[in-house]
Scaffold this motif. Sequence first.
Motif, mmCIF file in Angstrom:
data_model
loop_
_atom_site.group_PDB
_atom_site.id
_atom_site.type_symbol
_atom_site.label_atom_id
_atom_site.label_comp_id
_atom_site.label_asym_id
_atom_site.label_seq_id
_atom_site.Cartn_x
_atom_site.Cartn_y
_atom_site.Cartn_z
ATOM 1 N N THR A 90 0.820 -1.202 0.000
ATOM 2 C CA THR A 90 0.000 0.000 0.000
ATOM 3 C C THR A 90 0.857 1.256 0.000
ATOM 4 O O THR A 90 0.447 2.290 -0.515
ATOM 5 N N CYS A 91 2.008 1.181 0.586
ATOM 6 C CA CYS A 91 2.858 2.369 0.694
ATOM 7 C C CYS A 91 3.112 2.936 -0.686
ATOM 8 O O CYS A 91 3.656 2.267 -1.562
ATOM 9 N N ILE A 92 2.708 4.185 -0.891
ATOM 10 C CA ILE A 92 2.796 4.788 -2.211
ATOM 11 C C ILE A 92 4.112 5.553 -2.387
ATOM 12 O O ILE A 92 4.314 6.241 -3.367
ATOM 13 N N LEU A 96 5.308 11.142 3.079
ATOM 14 C CA LEU A 96 4.569 12.027 3.988
ATOM 15 C C LEU A 96 4.817 11.711 5.462
ATOM 16 O O LEU A 96 4.493 12.497 6.340
ATOM 17 N N CYS A 97 5.379 10.559 5.739
ATOM 18 C CA CYS A 97 5.670 10.210 7.113
ATOM 19 C C CYS A 97 6.962 10.864 7.608
ATOM 20 O O CYS A 97 7.227 10.897 8.808
ATOM 21 N N SER A 98 7.758 11.374 6.686
ATOM 22 C CA SER A 98 9.111 11.811 7.041
ATOM 23 C C SER A 98 9.160 12.769 8.216
ATOM 24 O O SER A 98 9.913 12.579 9.167
ATOM 25 N N PHE A 115 1.132 10.105 10.815
ATOM 26 C CA PHE A 115 1.369 10.990 9.687
ATOM 27 C C PHE A 115 1.061 10.321 8.360
ATOM 28 O O PHE A 115 0.797 10.990 7.375
ATOM 29 N N CYS A 116 1.149 9.016 8.337
ATOM 30 C CA CYS A 116 0.942 8.309 7.074
ATOM 31 C C CYS A 116 -0.540 8.300 6.731
ATOM 32 O O CYS A 116 -1.364 7.891 7.547
ATOM 33 N N PRO A 117 -0.892 8.729 5.520
ATOM 34 C CA PRO A 117 -2.316 8.763 5.169
ATOM 35 C C PRO A 117 -2.962 7.383 5.193
ATOM 36 O O PRO A 117 -4.180 7.281 5.280
HETATM 37 S S1 SF4 Z 1 3.445 8.217 4.486
HETATM 38 FE FE1 SF4 Z 1 5.301 6.985 4.451
HETATM 39 S S2 SF4 Z 1 4.582 4.916 4.949
HETATM 40 FE FE2 SF4 Z 1 2.799 6.117 4.414
HETATM 41 S S3 SF4 Z 1 2.494 5.741 2.239
HETATM 42 FE FE3 SF4 Z 1 3.717 7.573 2.374
HETATM 43 S S4 SF4 Z 1 5.811 6.845 2.282
HETATM 44 FE FE4 SF4 Z 1 4.567 5.080 2.702
#
Ligand code: SF4
Lengths: 451, 219, 420
Positions: A58-60, A64-66, A126-128
């Motif tokens: 699923t990880c796209i 955004l989690c950074s 943080f991850c959508p």
């Molecule tokens: S936020 Fe991070 S873990 Fe979530 S989909 Fe994006 S890259 Fe992957």
Amino acid sequence: MAEPAVTQDEKKEEEEQKVVDEGIEVGISRLTEARIEQVINQVLNTETGARLKTYVNTCIHCGLCSEACHYYMSHDKDPKWSPVGKVKQTLWEMIRKKGRVSPDFMRRAVEIAQTECNLCRRCLQFCPFGIDIAYLISMVRRICHKLGITPLYIQDTAHSHSVTMNQMWVKGDEWPDTLQWQEEEARGEFPTLRIPLEKEGADIMYSVIAPEPKFQAQLIYQAAAIMEVAGVDWTMPADMGWDNSDMAMFTGDNEIMGRVKRTHFELAARLRVKRIVMGECGHAFRSVYDTGNRWLGWSHPPIPIVHAIDFYWELLKDNRIPIKEKYPEPVTLHDPCNVIRGGGLMEKARYVAHALCETVVEMHPNREYNYCCCAGGGVINCGPPYKLKRVKSNRVKAEQLMDAKARGAKVIISPCHNCHSGLKDIKNYYDLHMDIKFFGDIIYQIMEKPE
Amino acid sequence: MHDLYQFVSGPLAWVAFILFVGGSLYRMIAMLVEVKKKEPFIFTYMSLKYSLRSIVHWMTPFATYNWRRKPVLTVVTFAFHICLFVSPIFLLAHVTLWDESWDISWWTLPDGVADVMTLIVIAGCVFFLLRRLTQPEVQFVTFPSDYFILAIVAAPFVTGFLAYHQWFGYPMVMVLHVLAGEVMLVAIPFTRLSHMIYSPFTRAYMGSEFGVIRKSKDF
Amino acid sequence: MVDQSNWDWETREKTVPMDPWKDKFNWVEEPYASPDGEHVAAVVNQDEEEFNVCVNGETWENPFEKIWYLRWAPDGRLTALVSDMAEWTVAVDGVPWENKFAYVWNTLFSPDGKNIAVAAQNDGMYCMVVNGKPWETTFQNMTYFAMSPDGSKTAAVVQVEDFGEGEIHKFQEGCFTVAVDGQAWENKFVNAWNMAFSADGTKLAAEMRHNLYDYSIAVDGRPWDKVFQCVWEPVFHPVTGSVIAPVRTGGKWTLAQDGEILWEGRFLQAWHQTFSADGETLAAIVSPRYGRWTVAVNGRPWSVTFSTLVSDLVISPDGSTIAALAKEDQTWKVVVNGAAWSNTFHMAWKPVISPNNRHVGVKVEKQGKYTVVINDRVWPQECEAAWDPVFSPDSEKVLLRTVENGQYLRRILPVTEITG
Ligand code: SF4
Ligand code: HEM
Ligand code: HEM
Ligand code: SF4
């Protein structure tokens, strides 16, 4: 105060930071590629399932989690420290190569998994998609455990758990002896005070982590004083299982984690207590409230776990701790991940802070969005070799604290042992000159005591 | 060219839709079966209330902490995803095709609006592309497949747009458009575009864990 | 076992007033009633650093600086761990053992009460002490303890190899084993944990781990050929002497006998396996589904399951009555032969089965008041404290030990008075 920009000095320190960890090195020297491949595939195929697969599929790759991660934020947004970046450097590669990775790759993988992620779960928020990076990193730790390449200090701690069911090699006699010694000390101040050992049918069992009897016995003294003043019907066990901490959970030694948690819960069940109240520790809370119990098949803790914050909240709300005078110095409150993001105690912590202190200065961000201390998740337990990396990896926390200090805060309240030690290192490294206290320290200081 | 168009819009369209629907169902069911088999504990913690709490927050622009922190991206991604769904489904040209083949039809967008939405999707793809190229944290986790996926998504919109405006040889573009559309549909269950299928589940699970056990917010 | 037939099963009520103790001493700790109910005792404080034990109003001859772990031996002797001048030992009926130690803890009794053992430390070395006599060998560390059913032997998990702080690889070579009466097994293991003696006391089995990953059971020092992902505490078959332990295989739990899988079924958890005395019935606490708990009898789980906890499994000698406690959220239940009692409690103690295997009695608590329940009938008396009920040898009567209105009471009631 170290400036955010990377200076020559820091570069040099960075070099010095190259640590040799015997736990890792000896382990690596015994590895063969075949063994690595076999273990990775064994763990991925038999110990994980749809969850891991779905997270990975699923990880796209959006990154955004950074910014959730203090490591990333403290290293000038260098992506190798981002949550997904750490998964990329470890698990993705193992999956992509079907386990055919080199011992050198594993050396870096264990370093990332054990010393560059606190499993603080901030990135989950943080991850959508709600991808559980902490879980993915735990699986890397599990693989490293099975390969025998866990860092030395924390491995030693896991060994201690396996032998003594506590974290610090505290022996069977040392524990009750320490309690009796603290009881005796406390009687100087509270003449009839008791630390009731092995009292079946008490309302609560009080449990602590092993560093308390080992190095911080005064915390047991304080807890006993609070129990005494509040008139609590409590007991402490004399038997193994008194330690609620769990580093095996953080090395991926699930079997020892399970054994330690079983011992803890069965001890409370044997003492017929209604609840287990635990000291101010976060990772221990996670291990008894969320993680260890599950491995044993208990969907919820079989005996309710009450964290000290929750317990103090209860006592203060019911006016069971008479307060002489509120704590005068302005304080700021650190929200430990495992009890806040992991246990929802943010408002209770604030209730307690306000009930005890004149002035509470909020850090930003706070509550479940608070930055991790960078000590938890077993990172501080990997020991001195990684200390510099740890404090440098939490410059954002230092900035948060500095900001609170600029707004008047003099004391940091940290209701968690790991956070406590982690913040102490941070405050020293960044010259913050703030005091760090547990709630228990403050309560003990300001409560009414017999003349 | 006409025969080719007949083929891609006829039998191949069938194949594409069957693969899309069948593939999506398969991925979903396979996941649930595996959870049942290997991690049944997950079901124990599922809560409708907290699943919805999580999904609704993340489906609402600026309703989560991270959406608020990233306003530009939030606007783009919502505009992108909304247009991505709405424009093809309510496109007059598409509905006409459904009407002709199946005798079913529904409300349609004015062509001008659809055109703008198409451009938004394309712009979204460009935005994501630029992010990938310029943002180190995205770059670091970018694989060739990520560009490929973006291209797969962009293609039907670009070709559809070209076809609508009848630029560059219409019949050829039309064939390409239909092919691109089909490729995208088929790609959904079998690439990371499957985030469409999985995201409700991952969100629901994390929402439940945070609601039931951790008593805090996952948004 | 202790012969209970010579206990007073006739006198309906005997009392010991305890309120006056409060005036006599600075403070009185929690009371302990003797097995036959004739005595009640508590640790009391007489002065600073001066503790004593008060039994039915009389104190022991000599006070001690510290006293803890007051426990009655099954034969009615009263023991406590006592300290004077920073030396510890066991006092039995007020008389301390001659040997003193730097510390003692974990008192063990044989079922007949004849043998009393403790773990002890002297000069940083550890051993067991039986009836005041320490093992001849001592060890650097000692963790788990066991006593044979007749009390003639004691065992402990001991450390036999030195390893320094952080010497993880040395540790992983195996530094622990089991010592029986001070005699360590030759084989060394990475870990050893809970032990069990065979019924005749001639054999000992222990949980162990070969390395960080492979678990097994060692019997008299020899591990099973098979290894498992994890194991729990073993028990001996009371008749055949084979060893049964829960083992984890393929991520699930089941029971194994002498290394071979015994039960077909696989569970999310299985532990506390218990034999009836005749060896015909083997029951264990199991989790058939995640988050659900019950008891499996000879491999077949009861159909009722509970959400939070199942504990305190007991089996009558003939296997006809199997009882356990079950907890759902904060409510405790008693489950007998697969059916939960209608009464529920805020706390319950280990069920007691009558000698004729027909009655089950349980000490329970509700709203801070204690009482006793027999066969799901609640004895209406609400007490400040209570102890487990004891059935008479003919199972006609029950001995009830309680504290009511600051007074200790020993009652003998016909069982029917409670069960109706
Ligand atoms: S936020 Fe991070 S873990 Fe979530 S989909 Fe994006 S890259 Fe992957
Ligand atoms: C089964 C395959 C498909 C067929 C047969 C088809 C057919 C068409 C036709 C006939 C047009 C109109 C062109 C014109 O106006 O001349 C069109 C336009 C368009 N189609 Fe498709 N299409 C298919 C799949 C898709 C898919 C999967 C998407 C995107 C998800 C898509 C998006 C568009 C867009 C965005 C336009 C142009 C809108 C505009 O700019 O006005 N199509 N399509
Ligand atoms: C319920 C349905 C869907 C949800 C909830 C969803 C959600 C998301 C989220 C949260 C992101 C990451 C944030 C971002 O970068 O903008 C994202 C990215 C993206 N999604 Fe979706 N999506 C859905 C369906 C789809 C579909 C059907 C497609 C295309 C077929 C698609 C294509 C994309 C693309 C191309 C990206 C950008 C990836 C990149 O950064 O390169 N999404 N989606
Ligand atoms: S340290 Fe916390 S935020 Fe960073 S990757 Fe680990 S769990 Fe995520």
